[in-house]
Design a protein around this motif. Sequence first.
Motif, PDB file in Angstrom:
ATOM      1  N   SER A 118       0.829  -1.205   0.000  1.00 30.52           N
ATOM      2  CA  SER A 118       0.000   0.000   0.000  1.00 30.52           C
ATOM      3  C   SER A 118       0.863   1.254   0.000  1.00 30.52           C
ATOM      4  N   SER A 119       1.986   1.215   0.707  1.00 31.38           N
ATOM      5  CA  SER A 119       2.845   2.399   0.695  1.00 31.38           C
ATOM      6  C   SER A 119       3.413   2.622  -0.694  1.00 31.38           C
ATOM      7  N   ARG A 120       3.712   1.493  -1.386  1.00 27.79           N
ATOM      8  CA  ARG A 120       4.243   1.641  -2.739  1.00 27.79           C
ATOM      9  C   ARG A 120       3.185   2.238  -3.664  1.00 27.79           C
ATOM     10  N   SER A 121       1.948   1.774  -3.486  1.00 26.56           N
ATOM     11  CA  SER A 121       0.882   2.274  -4.360  1.00 26.56           C
ATOM     12  C   SER A 121       0.623   3.754  -4.090  1.00 26.56           C
ATOM     13  N   LEU A 122       0.996   4.227  -2.903  1.00 29.56           N
ATOM     14  CA  LEU A 122       0.848   5.657  -2.614  1.00 29.56           C
ATOM     15  C   LEU A 122       2.034   6.449  -3.149  1.00 29.56           C
ATOM     16  N   GLY A 123       2.958   5.731  -3.820  1.00 28.39           N
ATOM     17  CA  GLY A 123       4.061   6.435  -4.473  1.00 28.39           C
ATOM     18  C   GLY A 123       5.264   6.673  -3.590  1.00 28.39           C
ATOM     19  N   ALA A 124       5.411   5.886  -2.526  1.00 29.14           N
ATOM     20  CA  ALA A 124       6.576   6.066  -1.670  1.00 29.14           C
ATOM     21  C   ALA A 124       7.823   5.534  -2.365  1.00 29.14           C
ATOM     22  N   THR A 125       8.940   6.241  -2.210  1.00 31.53           N
ATOM     23  CA  THR A 125      10.204   5.737  -2.746  1.00 31.53           C
ATOM     24  C   THR A 125      10.718   4.640  -1.815  1.00 31.53           C
ATOM     25  N   ARG A 126      11.774   3.932  -2.267  1.00 32.08           N
ATOM     26  CA  ARG A 126      12.328   2.856  -1.445  1.00 32.08           C
ATOM     27  C   ARG A 126      12.823   3.408  -0.108  1.00 32.08           C
ATOM     28  N   ARG A 127      13.420   4.589  -0.176  1.00 26.67           N
ATOM     29  CA  ARG A 127      13.946   5.225   1.019  1.00 26.67           C
ATOM     30  C   ARG A 127      12.820   5.577   1.988  1.00 26.67           C
ATOM     31  N   GLN A 128      11.762   6.138   1.427  1.00 24.77           N
ATOM     32  CA  GLN A 128      10.614   6.479   2.271  1.00 24.77           C
ATOM     33  C   GLN A 128       9.994   5.230   2.880  1.00 24.77           C
ATOM     34  N   GLN A 129       9.909   4.182   2.048  1.00 29.29           N
ATOM     35  CA  GLN A 129       9.370   2.919   2.548  1.00 29.29           C
ATOM     36  C   GLN A 129      10.158   2.454   3.760  1.00 29.29           C
TER      37      GLN A 129
END
Lengths: 652, 321
Positions: free
Chosen positions: A558-569
């Motif tokens: 879900s975080s990826r689908s919200l457009g988070a970068t790997r670093r943000q993840q």
Amino acid sequence: MTATTTAPARRAPLAGAGYAASLARHRTPLLLAAAALLLVLGSVLVGTGPWPASLTVDLTGPLGDVSDWIIDHRDTHPLFLYFFGHISNAVVLSVRGVYLVLLAAGWAGVTAAAGLIAWRVAGVRLALTAVASFLVCALLGMWVPTMQTLALMVVAVLASVALGALLGLAAGLSDRVFRLLRPVLDTMQVMPAFSYLLPVVLVFGIGVPAAVLATVVYAAPPMARLTALGLRNADAGVMEAAASLGATGRQRLLTARLPLARRELLLGLNQTIMMALSMAVIASVIGAGGLGDRVYQALASVDVGAALTAGIPIVLLAVVLDRVTAAAGDRIGAAPTGRSALFGWALAAAGTVVAAVVARLVSATSWPDGWTADIARPVNKAVGWMTDHLYSGVPVIGGTADWAGRFTTWVLDPVRDGLQWLPWWAVLLLIAVLALLIGTWRTALTAVLAMAAIGVLDVWDPALDTLSQVLAGVAVTLVAGFATGIAASRSARVERLLRPVLDVFQTMPQFVYLIPVVALFGVGRAPAVAAAVIYALPAVVRITTQAMNGVDPVAMESSRSLGATRRQQLLKVQLPLARPALLLAVNQGVVLVLAVVVIGGLVGGGSLGYAAVFGLAQGDLATGLVAGAAIVLLGLMLDRVTQPTRRSGKGA
Amino acid sequence: MARPRTPLVALASATALVAVAGCGAADMTQQASPFANARGAKTVTLSVQSWVGAQANVAVAEYLLEHELGYRVDTVQIDEVPAWDALSQGRVDAILEDWGHPEQEDRYVKDKKTIRPGGELGVTGHIGWFVPTYFAKAHPDVTDWRNLDKYADSFRTAESGGKGQLLDGSPSYVTNDKALVRNLGLDYQVVFSGSEAAQITQIKQFAKSGKPFLTYWYKPQWLFEQVPMTEVKLPAYKEGCDAVPEKVACAYPHTPLKKYLNAKFAGAGGKAAAFLKNFSWGTEDQNKVALMIADKKMSPKDAAKKWVDENEKTWRAWMPR
């Protein structure tokens, strides 16, 4: 030790975290205010300075008397003649029995048996690994010491498993025993093995009996813990069903509870074996013989190559035993049952006998002298090159000796001087606040009492010196461990490459590091910290990797689908979610770093580690035991301070 | 929770029974290693201390016992004081190099009579403070303790906290250095390296980079061949000047090293005991073997063989008749 550290991570409690966190949020300002108030009051009322001499107890006299009494009465007193003497004889006889069987089977017989057992339990791949490992032991010219260590291990593991299972059974069936036993097992777990070698030696003298008994004390707790855990976690539905079928208590235990706990029992066996193996090496200091003794003797002539030659079989034994018992645990339920299994075992036994007999007919039972490989020379060359070129005078970055000097002056000295400068009550206060922030009032109380006991034992200053080394070691371990762990969790290839390296570092006897760390960092506290980091790093890396991999994939998705970068993840999702497991990594790191303090005493770490070694070397019970006790108390304090909130049942 | 108690009680009593079942008294003075006499061979167990000189004694004794007298030899590595204890219990049969332990001698040789002196090793030991010869040549006055303070700065390290560093060794060694530094009023800090291996490694590193250092060290020792060192003169040793450990302000004595045997072994040990009593060689011989082991990295067995092949006249005299 592989599983020791990974097991609790799975069970890390996530449920209570939310509630406790909100409580802690409200508690923190209150706590800090109270602490500040106490700080002001304390400086006015108590004054500053180290632990006051009036609050200490000098144990030199009484402990010296105890030691003299034992030595004078060891040959005549009934306690020794009718109790310890028989224990000692029983140990000697059983170790000797196993050793003679192993020698009679010869290298071919033992190797065949290892391969066939591994094949039955864990399949062809592990069978090949086992055979190869034993052949390498022989090839290195270490067959006889390997068999000595194996004989000692077999007896020690059987005794530990028996004792552990007995304690675990009692704790699993009775709540009262469980409550009584838990703090004891907790303490035994943070206790560095070195600290109780001395009393054991005093009673049993140096040699195999003392080594086996020290090993049992060290290796039994995980078995007890996991047995109790397995019995207590038995599926309530199944138990209910068994009861409704009219099974008696004994029947329920034998047919339902124990079989249901098989996985835990096997995990307990696995951990007990690993602990026993690491202790078997430390026990070389008290004359246990075998591989550990070879490592220890090689060090006397500053021969890293020879030490490594004896260290490799230890690593191989550990890897084979760990993998085979772990595989046995995984295959529960999947293993073939009934006739085919029986046939397989019969085949294995027959194969062993055939191999042993054929080898005996063809040549001899001992490994041929000519078939050995000498790795000591190239290893020593490599170590020599390393120390020649890295010690000092490397352009731009400076040599390792310069780093060590800077680390000592800029990190170790300020931390130590700071701790020793603090008034004693401020140190206690600091510990209480830290423990309250992370744990509960109960853990805070234990931590403060442990630290106060160190003061009473009159080793306040050396204990703080040791503490500063531990803190520095833990800091380095955590930085390196988290970074490596995160890298491993992001790439399967890195993890695969890392696994054997971690295995080696975790099982290689710590003595082997002694010379290289001194050669690189000189004598002092810096090499002690380096040795501790090497020892504690694998566990921290493993737990971190597991924690990061264990983060809920849905949250990641879900975080990826919200457009988070790997670093943000990593920063916003993975790390916060993995927090409980990471705290466990901190806790393990602290305990493991402390376990190497004594080894640090062998390379100039001074303080408590040196005193413990001194006590053992000089047969000085007072110095050795007080230092050992202080290490245990320090471990207890650090363990409690870093214990994550309300851990219900601490795994192993 | 009442029911399962029955098997528990049964198990506990069974364990207790087994523990007592031996019934007769167990002899704590006769506790041999389980690995001894494994194939029906006559075995001698020797204790090895951590320094290489002790390894050299044992290697040569082991080689001769095995090849000339037909014994199997087990070696156990232990520190000096526990070795005395082990010797009195019969876990080891002999200590070949003892640097003087009056307290243990009183207890085990005089009072309990479980240990017997085995004569002299033929090597004289001496402990002292040493600086590398390259530094002593450049600064000849450093070899007198009165001038040591002048050089404290040169000997300073990160560990010595602003003072000069006096490098000490293993915790098992006899040392008065802390008292000496205090009583002689020196501006030095004793830094314990914790093991001889660590100390040797550090000395070698210092020597490689040509740095000055001051260290506790002892003779005979093979390292002198690799790193030539010069002794610093301390106030002269007089009989009894080291009687009170806190008040020592004099040099270490010269000690003829001695052998000790387990009393039973000394009486009934046959040829092995007779041989070990006769065993006596010189500093030079010991150093030769020690250097082969520690510097040339030969196995103790190979080093012993080489010495035995070259010195038949010496060891023939040790053989029991």
